[in-house]
Motif scaffolding. Structure first.
Motif, PDB file in Angstrom:
ATOM      1  N   GLU A   1      -6.106   3.320   2.747  1.00  0.00           N
ATOM      2  CA  GLU A   1      -6.103   2.135   2.966  1.00  0.00           C
ATOM      3  C   GLU A   1      -4.915   1.851   4.108  1.00  0.00           C
ATOM      4  O   GLU A   1      -5.184   1.081   4.853  1.00  0.00           O
TER       5      GLU A   1
ATOM      6  N   HIS B   1       5.152   9.368  -3.256  1.00  0.00           N
ATOM      7  CA  HIS B   1       3.730   9.411  -2.978  1.00  0.00           C
ATOM      8  C   HIS B   1       3.608  10.568  -1.729  1.00  0.00           C
ATOM      9  O   HIS B   1       3.683  10.238  -0.721  1.00  0.00           O
TER      10      HIS B   1
ATOM     11  N   GLU C   1       2.537   1.806  -3.413  1.00  0.00           N
ATOM     12  CA  GLU C   1       1.404   2.192  -4.354  1.00  0.00           C
ATOM     13  C   GLU C   1       0.789   3.386  -4.038  1.00  0.00           C
ATOM     14  O   GLU C   1       0.037   3.838  -4.720  1.00  0.00           O
TER      15      GLU C   1
ATOM     16  N   ARG D   1      -1.442   4.089  -1.859  1.00  0.00           N
ATOM     17  CA  ARG D   1      -2.781   3.970  -1.425  1.00  0.00           C
ATOM     18  C   ARG D   1      -3.117   4.426   0.073  1.00  0.00           C
ATOM     19  O   ARG D   1      -3.083   3.768   1.126  1.00  0.00           O
TER      20      ARG D   1
ATOM     21  N   THR E   1       0.886  10.339   0.658  1.00  0.00           N
ATOM     22  CA  THR E   1       1.040   9.174   1.711  1.00  0.00           C
ATOM     23  C   THR E   1       2.181   9.504   2.698  1.00  0.00           C
ATOM     24  O   THR E   1       2.052   9.288   3.789  1.00  0.00           O
TER      25      THR E   1
ATOM     26  N   LEU F   1       0.787  -1.097   0.053  1.00  0.00           N
ATOM     27  CA  LEU F   1       0.187  -0.043  -0.061  1.00  0.00           C
ATOM     28  C   LEU F   1       0.747   1.210  -0.054  1.00  0.00           C
ATOM     29  O   LEU F   1       0.583   2.255  -0.575  1.00  0.00           O
TER      30      LEU F   1
END
Length: 133
Positions: free
Chosen positions: A32, A62, A27, A29, A65, A24
């Protein structure tokens, strides 16, 4: 890894949770991933290579994130088993926005091997780091 208080999970289950969380982070994400942390996964959990969630999110560029993990208390200076820092990884990969976020969070540009300062110099990104005081 997660540690002794892993909510009654077996070692195999714990490894699976960590691996999912690392994916995660890679990526980006964010929603999540932050749910995993809010439900008990330590924000500075490491994989077998010593990579943290922040390291992987930083290396893969990211920014959202990275911001979320820092807000949850991630340590911007934890280095992996190869002594690489999230800041150096971001600079190596050309993730300028992530590098700025990490610096604003207090990441040390002189920590690790190579240092973030060395990576910035090598890849033409010295403008992203303050001069030494």
């Amino acid at each position: 890894m997660i540690g002794e208080n892993s909510g009654g999970l077996t070692a195999e289950q714990t490894d699976r949770v960590v691996n999912i969380a690392m994916d995660l982070a890679r990526e980006g994400r964010t929603d999540e991933l932050t749910e995993f942390v809010r439900h008990g996964l330590p924000v500075d959990v490491m994989d077998a290579g010593g990579n943290t969630l922040l390291m992987l999110a930083s290396y893969h560029g990211h920014a959202d994130t990275v911001r979320a993990l820092l807000a949850l208390g991630a340590d911007p200076d934890l280095r992996n088993a190869r002594d690489q820092s999230p800041l150096a990884g971001a600079l190596f990969k050309g993730a300028d926005e992530v590098a700025v976020i990490l610096r604003e969070a207090g990441a040390d540009p002189d920590a690790g091997t190579p240092t973030a300062r060395a990576a910035a110099s090598l890849f033409g990104r010295r403008h992203l780091l303050p001069d030494r005081s």
